[in-house]
Design a protein around this motif. Structure first.
Motif, PDB file in Angstrom:
ATOM      1  N   LYS A  25      10.552   0.981  -4.338  1.00 32.27           N
ATOM      2  CA  LYS A  25      10.382  -0.457  -4.109  1.00 32.27           C
ATOM      3  C   LYS A  25      10.914  -0.776  -2.727  1.00 32.27           C
ATOM      4  O   LYS A  25      12.059  -0.484  -2.406  1.00 32.27           O
ATOM      5  CB  LYS A  25      11.123  -1.262  -5.167  1.00 32.27           C
ATOM      6  CG  LYS A  25      10.925  -2.747  -5.023  1.00 32.27           C
ATOM      7  CD  LYS A  25      11.366  -3.467  -6.279  1.00 32.27           C
ATOM      8  CE  LYS A  25      11.242  -4.952  -6.170  1.00 32.27           C
ATOM      9  NZ  LYS A  25       9.965  -5.449  -5.782  1.00 32.27           N
ATOM     10  N   ILE A  26      10.052  -1.362  -1.890  1.00 33.95           N
ATOM     11  CA  ILE A  26      10.419  -1.668  -0.514  1.00 33.95           C
ATOM     12  C   ILE A  26      11.404  -2.831  -0.518  1.00 33.95           C
ATOM     13  O   ILE A  26      11.168  -3.849  -1.156  1.00 33.95           O
ATOM     14  CB  ILE A  26       9.175  -2.006   0.323  1.00 33.95           C
ATOM     15  CG1 ILE A  26       8.177  -0.841   0.268  1.00 33.95           C
ATOM     16  CG2 ILE A  26       9.560  -2.302   1.767  1.00 33.95           C
ATOM     17  CD1 ILE A  26       6.829  -1.159   0.875  1.00 33.95           C
ATOM     18  N   GLY A  27      12.508  -2.656   0.195  1.00 32.81           N
ATOM     19  CA  GLY A  27      13.576  -3.652   0.213  1.00 32.81           C
ATOM     20  C   GLY A  27      13.248  -4.883   1.038  1.00 32.81           C
ATOM     21  O   GLY A  27      12.128  -5.063   1.536  1.00 32.81           O
ATOM     22  N   ASN A  28      14.253  -5.728   1.216  1.00 28.39           N
ATOM     23  CA  ASN A  28      14.076  -7.002   1.915  1.00 28.39           C
ATOM     24  C   ASN A  28      13.769  -6.847   3.401  1.00 28.39           C
ATOM     25  O   ASN A  28      13.349  -7.801   4.039  1.00 28.39           O
ATOM     26  CB  ASN A  28      15.325  -7.870   1.741  1.00 28.39           C
ATOM     27  CG  ASN A  28      15.417  -8.419   0.339  1.00 28.39           C
ATOM     28  OD1 ASN A  28      14.413  -8.568  -0.351  1.00 28.39           O
ATOM     29  ND2 ASN A  28      16.630  -8.710  -0.098  1.00 28.39           N
ATOM     30  N   LEU A  35       3.135  -7.337   7.456  1.00 30.39           N
ATOM     31  CA  LEU A  35       2.799  -6.400   6.386  1.00 30.39           C
ATOM     32  C   LEU A  35       2.122  -5.138   6.921  1.00 30.39           C
ATOM     33  O   LEU A  35       2.475  -4.015   6.530  1.00 30.39           O
ATOM     34  CB  LEU A  35       1.899  -7.070   5.354  1.00 30.39           C
ATOM     35  CG  LEU A  35       1.352  -6.157   4.257  1.00 30.39           C
ATOM     36  CD1 LEU A  35       2.468  -5.608   3.397  1.00 30.39           C
ATOM     37  CD2 LEU A  35       0.335  -6.898   3.416  1.00 30.39           C
ATOM     38  N   ASN A  36       1.152  -5.287   7.806  1.00 30.03           N
ATOM     39  CA  ASN A  36       0.465  -4.111   8.352  1.00 30.03           C
ATOM     40  C   ASN A  36       1.405  -3.239   9.164  1.00 30.03           C
ATOM     41  O   ASN A  36       1.279  -2.017   9.178  1.00 30.03           O
ATOM     42  CB  ASN A  36      -0.734  -4.533   9.205  1.00 30.03           C
ATOM     43  CG  ASN A  36      -1.877  -5.000   8.345  1.00 30.03           C
ATOM     44  OD1 ASN A  36      -2.044  -4.566   7.216  1.00 30.03           O
ATOM     45  ND2 ASN A  36      -2.667  -5.916   8.876  1.00 30.03           N
ATOM     46  N   TYR A  37       2.361  -3.876   9.857  1.00 32.25           N
ATOM     47  CA  TYR A  37       3.344  -3.113  10.632  1.00 32.25           C
ATOM     48  C   TYR A  37       4.234  -2.307   9.694  1.00 32.25           C
ATOM     49  O   TYR A  37       4.511  -1.129   9.959  1.00 32.25           O
ATOM     50  CB  TYR A  37       4.173  -4.054  11.497  1.00 32.25           C
ATOM     51  CG  TYR A  37       5.200  -3.353  12.346  1.00 32.25           C
ATOM     52  CD1 TYR A  37       4.813  -2.602  13.446  1.00 32.25           C
ATOM     53  CD2 TYR A  37       6.551  -3.432  12.042  1.00 32.25           C
ATOM     54  CE1 TYR A  37       5.749  -1.954  14.236  1.00 32.25           C
ATOM     55  CE2 TYR A  37       7.493  -2.784  12.825  1.00 32.25           C
ATOM     56  CZ  TYR A  37       7.086  -2.052  13.921  1.00 32.25           C
ATOM     57  OH  TYR A  37       8.021  -1.396  14.677  1.00 32.25           O
ATOM     58  N   VAL A  38       4.670  -2.900   8.601  1.00 34.48           N
ATOM     59  CA  VAL A  38       5.521  -2.197   7.628  1.00 34.48           C
ATOM     60  C   VAL A  38       4.762  -1.001   7.053  1.00 34.48           C
ATOM     61  O   VAL A  38       5.291   0.113   7.003  1.00 34.48           O
ATOM     62  CB  VAL A  38       5.980  -3.157   6.501  1.00 34.48           C
ATOM     63  CG1 VAL A  38       6.664  -2.390   5.379  1.00 34.48           C
ATOM     64  CG2 VAL A  38       6.913  -4.216   7.053  1.00 34.48           C
ATOM     65  N   ASN A  39       3.514  -1.209   6.633  1.00 34.62           N
ATOM     66  CA  ASN A  39       2.716  -0.114   6.080  1.00 34.62           C
ATOM     67  C   ASN A  39       2.488   0.991   7.111  1.00 34.62           C
ATOM     68  O   ASN A  39       2.549   2.176   6.795  1.00 34.62           O
ATOM     69  CB  ASN A  39       1.378  -0.635   5.565  1.00 34.62           C
ATOM     70  CG  ASN A  39       1.531  -1.485   4.323  1.00 34.62           C
ATOM     71  OD1 ASN A  39       2.604  -1.578   3.738  1.00 34.62           O
ATOM     72  ND2 ASN A  39       0.464  -2.128   3.921  1.00 34.62           N
ATOM     73  N   LEU A  61       0.576   5.969  -2.162  1.00 31.15           N
ATOM     74  CA  LEU A  61      -0.048   4.660  -2.138  1.00 31.15           C
ATOM     75  C   LEU A  61       0.998   3.697  -1.598  1.00 31.15           C
ATOM     76  O   LEU A  61       2.093   3.600  -2.154  1.00 31.15           O
ATOM     77  CB  LEU A  61      -0.505   4.221  -3.539  1.00 31.15           C
ATOM     78  CG  LEU A  61      -1.020   2.787  -3.679  1.00 31.15           C
ATOM     79  CD1 LEU A  61      -2.282   2.568  -2.848  1.00 31.15           C
ATOM     80  CD2 LEU A  61      -1.281   2.452  -5.140  1.00 31.15           C
ATOM     81  N   ILE A  62       0.678   3.046  -0.491  1.00 27.97           N
ATOM     82  CA  ILE A  62       1.595   2.082   0.123  1.00 27.97           C
ATOM     83  C   ILE A  62       1.023   0.696  -0.123  1.00 27.97           C
ATOM     84  O   ILE A  62      -0.058   0.369   0.369  1.00 27.97           O
ATOM     85  CB  ILE A  62       1.752   2.329   1.638  1.00 27.97           C
ATOM     86  CG1 ILE A  62       2.177   3.764   1.923  1.00 27.97           C
ATOM     87  CG2 ILE A  62       2.765   1.344   2.222  1.00 27.97           C
ATOM     88  CD1 ILE A  62       2.112   4.159   3.388  1.00 27.97           C
ATOM     89  N   THR A  63       1.741  -0.116  -0.907  1.00 23.95           N
ATOM     90  CA  THR A  63       1.323  -1.488  -1.166  1.00 23.95           C
ATOM     91  C   THR A  63       2.309  -2.435  -0.485  1.00 23.95           C
ATOM     92  O   THR A  63       3.247  -1.992   0.185  1.00 23.95           O
ATOM     93  CB  THR A  63       1.280  -1.780  -2.676  1.00 23.95           C
ATOM     94  OG1 THR A  63       2.604  -1.717  -3.209  1.00 23.95           O
ATOM     95  CG2 THR A  63       0.375  -0.801  -3.403  1.00 23.95           C
ATOM     96  N   SER A  64       2.124  -3.718  -0.683  1.00 27.13           N
ATOM     97  CA  SER A  64       3.029  -4.685  -0.070  1.00 27.13           C
ATOM     98  C   SER A  64       4.417  -4.651  -0.710  1.00 27.13           C
ATOM     99  O   SER A  64       5.391  -5.057  -0.080  1.00 27.13           O
ATOM    100  CB  SER A  64       2.448  -6.093  -0.163  1.00 27.13           C
ATOM    101  OG  SER A  64       2.280  -6.445  -1.520  1.00 27.13           O
TER     102      SER A  64
END
Length: 185
Positions: A25-28, A35-39, A61-64
């Protein structure tokens, strides 16, 4: 005497690979970036392991909200593996600065080291086991066929096959953002 009789042959054992199936689970910290930068940063971090570290990605699988990951690595514990991924992400965030979102005023500012430190504090992920067998099979290139129609499974198949940050692209013959290695058994 033959030439190669006196040559000593040393057998090098292959490294012991451990298979890990995790939901991260991606943190804060994701809230401070686009979002695209994080992915993209997560995908770059998964690709950025050097050849000395045995880290084979069988499916992702990378989701938001989450990173679903099936890997083979020499790391025995999931925590050690996730720590290496987190170190890669922090390093990439430092070397590839992006504008941080300023939630209060709606104005973006360029990230400096101090802002980045507060935005990307460890742990970056919360670790959960990957318990969805259908998801695990689909992201590792296996087919899932049931003798009956399952609406949730069809929705999952559609989502995975059309997702830009998923290993299904690689298994369907395309080139995805993360290098995928089929399961080594």
């Amino acid at each position: 005497m033959k030439r190669n009789e006196n040559i000593k042959k040393v057998a090098i054992a292959a490294p012991q690979l451990h298979r890990h199936k995790v939901k991260l689970k991606i943190g804060n910290w994701k809230k401070h970036f686009d979002l695209n930068y994080v992915n993209t940063i997560i995908a770059l971090a998964l690709n950025d392991f050097d050849d000395k570290i045995f880290f084979y990605i069988n499916g992702y699988l990378i989701t938001s909200q989450n990173l679903y990951l099936v890997v083979q690595t020499t790391e025995k514990s999931v925590e050690e593996m996730v720590t290496k991924i987190e170190n890669q992400i922090v390093n990439l965030l430092k070397t590839n600065p992006q504008k941080l979102k300023e939630n209060r005023s709606g104005v973006s500012i360029i990230a400096d080291d101090e802002n980045l430190f507060y935005a990307a504090r460890k742990p970056l992920f919360k670790i959960y086991p990957l318990e969805n067998d259908h998801l695990m099979k689909l992201i590792t290139g296996e087919k899932v066929d049931l003798p009956y129609f399952d609406r949730d499974l069809e929705h999952l198949k559609n989502r995975i096959h059309n997702h830009p940050f998923c290993s299904a692209i690689n298994y369907l013959g395309g080139i995805g953002p993360v290098e995928v290695t089929p399961f080594r058994g």
